[in-house]
Scaffold this active site. Structure first.
Site, PDB file in Angstrom:
ATOM      1  NE  ARG A 178       9.630   8.571   8.057  1.00  0.00           N
ATOM      2  CZ  ARG A 178      10.524   9.101   7.231  1.00  0.00           C
ATOM      3  NH1 ARG A 178      11.048   8.401   6.243  1.00  0.00           N
ATOM      4  NH2 ARG A 178      10.952  10.344   7.413  1.00  0.00           N
ATOM      5  CB  CYS A 206      16.312   7.373   2.291  1.00  0.00           C
ATOM      6  SG  CYS A 206      14.946   7.222   1.114  1.00  0.00           S
TER       7      CYS A 206
HETATM    8  P1  HMG Z   1       3.380   2.501  -7.655  1.00  0.00           P
HETATM    9  O1  HMG Z   1       3.964   1.145  -7.896  1.00  0.00           O
HETATM   10  O2  HMG Z   1       3.500   3.531  -8.718  1.00  0.00           O
HETATM   11  O3  HMG Z   1       1.879   2.348  -7.165  1.00  0.00           O
HETATM   12  O4  HMG Z   1       4.061   3.029  -6.327  1.00  0.00           O
HETATM   13  P2  HMG Z   1       0.515   2.468  -7.971  1.00  0.00           P
HETATM   14  O5  HMG Z   1      -0.134   3.752  -7.636  1.00  0.00           O
HETATM   15  O6  HMG Z   1       0.757   2.163  -9.449  1.00  0.00           O
HETATM   16  O7  HMG Z   1      -0.309   1.249  -7.364  1.00  0.00           O
HETATM   17  C1  HMG Z   1       0.142  -0.113  -7.561  1.00  0.00           C
HETATM   18  C2  HMG Z   1      -0.525  -1.017  -6.530  1.00  0.00           C
HETATM   19  O8  HMG Z   1      -0.052  -0.650  -5.231  1.00  0.00           O
HETATM   20  C3  HMG Z   1      -2.032  -0.906  -6.468  1.00  0.00           C
HETATM   21  O9  HMG Z   1      -2.506  -2.216  -6.152  1.00  0.00           O
HETATM   22  C4  HMG Z   1      -2.286  -0.013  -5.309  1.00  0.00           C
HETATM   23  O10 HMG Z   1      -3.536  -0.236  -4.646  1.00  0.00           O
HETATM   24  C5  HMG Z   1      -1.156  -0.403  -4.371  1.00  0.00           C
HETATM   25  P3  HMG Z   1      -3.255  -3.108  -7.254  1.00  0.00           P
HETATM   26  O11 HMG Z   1      -4.430  -2.267  -7.680  1.00  0.00           O
HETATM   27  O12 HMG Z   1      -2.239  -3.271  -8.334  1.00  0.00           O
HETATM   28  O13 HMG Z   1      -3.583  -4.362  -6.509  1.00  0.00           O
HETATM   29  N1  HMG Z   1      -0.816   0.725  -3.504  1.00  0.00           N
HETATM   30  C6  HMG Z   1      -0.758   0.675  -2.162  1.00  0.00           C
HETATM   31  N2  HMG Z   1      -0.935  -0.315  -1.277  1.00  0.00           N
HETATM   32  C7  HMG Z   1      -0.837  -0.002   0.031  1.00  0.00           C
HETATM   33  N3  HMG Z   1      -0.554   1.251   0.483  1.00  0.00           N
HETATM   34  C8  HMG Z   1      -0.352   2.263  -0.384  1.00  0.00           C
HETATM   35  C9  HMG Z   1      -0.455   1.968  -1.759  1.00  0.00           C
HETATM   36  N4  HMG Z   1      -0.302   2.748  -2.846  1.00  0.00           N
HETATM   37  C10 HMG Z   1      -0.520   1.974  -3.909  1.00  0.00           C
HETATM   38  N5  HMG Z   1      -0.094   3.485   0.070  1.00  0.00           N
HETATM   39  C11 HMG Z   1       3.956   4.394  -4.350  1.00  0.00           C
HETATM   40  C12 HMG Z   1       3.773   4.339  -5.843  1.00  0.00           C
HETATM   41  C13 HMG Z   1       3.908   5.847  -3.930  1.00  0.00           C
HETATM   42  C14 HMG Z   1       2.834   3.618  -3.691  1.00  0.00           C
HETATM   43  C15 HMG Z   1       5.326   3.746  -3.994  1.00  0.00           C
HETATM   44  O14 HMG Z   1       6.297   4.366  -4.749  1.00  0.00           O
HETATM   45  C16 HMG Z   1       5.684   3.860  -2.541  1.00  0.00           C
HETATM   46  O15 HMG Z   1       5.018   3.253  -1.688  1.00  0.00           O
HETATM   47  N6  HMG Z   1       6.785   4.591  -2.221  1.00  0.00           N
HETATM   48  C17 HMG Z   1       7.200   4.797  -0.844  1.00  0.00           C
HETATM   49  C18 HMG Z   1       8.696   5.014  -0.764  1.00  0.00           C
HETATM   50  C19 HMG Z   1       9.093   5.362   0.655  1.00  0.00           C
HETATM   51  O16 HMG Z   1       8.351   5.142   1.608  1.00  0.00           O
HETATM   52  N7  HMG Z   1      10.323   5.903   0.818  1.00  0.00           N
HETATM   53  C20 HMG Z   1      10.841   6.270   2.103  1.00  0.00           C
HETATM   54  C21 HMG Z   1      10.179   7.486   2.684  1.00  0.00           C
HETATM   55  S1  HMG Z   1      10.781   9.016   2.006  1.00  0.00           S
HETATM   56  C22 HMG Z   1      12.170   9.414   2.988  1.00  0.00           C
HETATM   57  O17 HMG Z   1      12.624   8.598   3.741  1.00  0.00           O
HETATM   58  C23 HMG Z   1      12.734  10.808   2.912  1.00  0.00           C
HETATM   59  C24 HMG Z   1      12.412  11.643   4.156  1.00  0.00           C
HETATM   60  O18 HMG Z   1      12.939  11.068   5.325  1.00  0.00           O
HETATM   61  C25 HMG Z   1      12.977  13.076   3.986  1.00  0.00           C
HETATM   62  C26 HMG Z   1      14.447  13.099   3.569  1.00  0.00           C
HETATM   63  O19 HMG Z   1      15.304  12.518   4.269  1.00  0.00           O
HETATM   64  O20 HMG Z   1      14.716  13.701   2.533  1.00  0.00           O
HETATM   65  C27 HMG Z   1      10.887  11.790   4.354  1.00  0.00           C
HETATM   66 MG    MG Z   2      15.003  11.262   5.990  1.00  0.00          MG
END
Ligand code: HMG
Ligand code: MG
Length: 321
Positions: free
Chosen positions: A29, A258
């Site tokens: 992931r 990330c």
């Molecule tokens: P947003 O644009 O604000 O979404 O993104 P929304 O809530 O306004 O929804 C917009 C549209 O997206 C809607 O569709 C939703 O249905 C759809 P519409 O009605 O317009 O047709 N939608 C989705 N579709 C599929 N799956 C979903 C989903 N959610 C909404 N889950 C959101 C907000 C949270 C979705 C977005 O910002 C996002 O997906 N972010 C993910 C970022 C990410 O994955 N980053 C990497 C992981 S974190 C990391 O790596 C750190 C970690 O390793 C720890 C560390 O190292 O510190 C964990």
């Molecule tokens: Mg991480």
């Protein structure tokens, strides 16, 4: 794979350290979400099967996030069913990242039994990673955690930028403790402290753990998640183990980063961690040779050598270049 001849580290136990550690493997992931190209679904599936065969028992599989935000993991629906033979074993957890109820619906529809929400200690990263403020993200997670718990699904709460943030600088410990407590109060079963851009040093790790346990978060529910940007991940891990932490995140071959924090490099490499833990006589259940062979195989698929020092030391000459 033929590994180069090697002396095993001499096992010298340290009574101040835990006897057994659970490794939370994040390569599939955290690692693959950061690849420039999209890794074929079959390669991801084989990677995860090989990680399980090497003895890892918690293997973070993918994310049910918006596919436009992380296109590298947009195949979650295709990948997860390929992992059924592992899921049905019953002794390997396959957590998936879920930011909101839409993500939870997708994960539950495929039978996921372990999820992770992922918050941020800083406002800038919350905005960049989740398009929300810190408190809006907590509000977004609340129904996710509540529904998951009602369904007896295990919930991890990630907290990013626990030590430093590339936009906001050093992050005050009290700020981290506030959001960490809020995640635990939502009902998360465990917390993972993310050093997203790898700036932590051991004293800082101990200070944060002390503040967190002082605020009532038991060390038994805390894991550590170090990225290795400045080569401190292993030292930071040792500091956490000395404090009693028994869950350590790592990624096979040191994959990772990330996409929303450009200065993040790979996680602590699982092989580097296992080498140290083997030397300390700490049980992990992981077969280092099988794991190294897996990372060498994946590096061949990705077309570049692994950054892990241990993988390089144990690898055939061709992989070291
Ligand atoms: P947003 O644009 O604000 O979404 O993104 P929304 O809530 O306004 O929804 C917009 C549209 O997206 C809607 O569709 C939703 O249905 C759809 P519409 O009605 O317009 O047709 N939608 C989705 N579709 C599929 N799956 C979903 C989903 N959610 C909404 N889950 C959101 C907000 C949270 C979705 C977005 O910002 C996002 O997906 N972010 C993910 C970022 C990410 O994955 N980053 C990497 C992981 S974190 C990391 O790596 C750190 C970690 O390793 C720890 C560390 O190292 O510190 C964990
Ligand atoms: Mg991480």
């Amino acid at each position: 794979m033929t590994t180069t001849p090697r002396a095993l580290p001499m096992k010298v136990a340290d009574p101040a350290l835990p006897a057994r550690i659970r490794i939370h493997e994040v390569g599939a992931r955290d690692g693959l979400q950061n690849e420039k190209g999209v890794v074929p679904t079959e390669v991801k599936a084989e990677f995860i099967h090989r990680l399980a065969a090497a003895g890892l028992t918690t293997i973070e599989a993918t994310s049910f996030v918006h596919p436009k935000w992380v296109p590298q993991l947009a195949d979650a629906e295709q990948l997860f069913p390929l992992l059924e033979p592992i899921a049905s074993r019953g002794d390997v957890a396959l957590p998936v990242l879920v930011p909101n109820e839409r993500g939870l619906d997708r994960a539950l529809a495929l039978g996921a039994r372990s999820i992770a929400v992922f918050g941020s200690a800083t406002e800038t990263f919350a905005a960049r990673n989740l398009n929300r403020t810190v408190d809006e993200s907590l509000a977004m997670f609340a129904p996710v955690v509540a529904r998951a718990k009602a369904d007896r699904v295990h919930v991890r709460g990630y907290l990013s930028m626990c030590f430093g943030d590339p936009w906001e600088g050093a992050v005050p410990v009290e700020q981290v403790v506030r959001v960490a407590k809020a995640l635990m109060d939502l009902g998360c079963d465990e917390l993972s402290l993310g050093d997203t851009v790898g700036v932590a040093t051991p004293g800082h790790v101990t200070a944060l753990l002390r503040a967190l346990t002082g605020a009532g978060v038991p060390v038994s529910s805390v894991g550590v998640h170090f990225h290795d940007t400045y080569g401190q991940a292993l030292s930071n891990t040792l500091a956490a183990l000395r404090y009693g932490v028994t869950t350590v995140d790592a990624s096979a071959g040191g994959l990772g980063g990330c996409p929303y924090a450009k200065s993040a490099t790979g996680n602590l490499a699982t092989e580097d961690l296992v080498w140290m833990l083997d030397g300390l006589g700490i049980e992990t259940g992981v077969d280092l040779d099988e794991l190294t062979a897996t990372s060498v195989w994946l590096a061949e698929q990705l077309g570049r050598p692994s950054p892990s020092r241990t993988v390089r030391a144990l690898s055939p000459v061709s992989h070291k270049e």
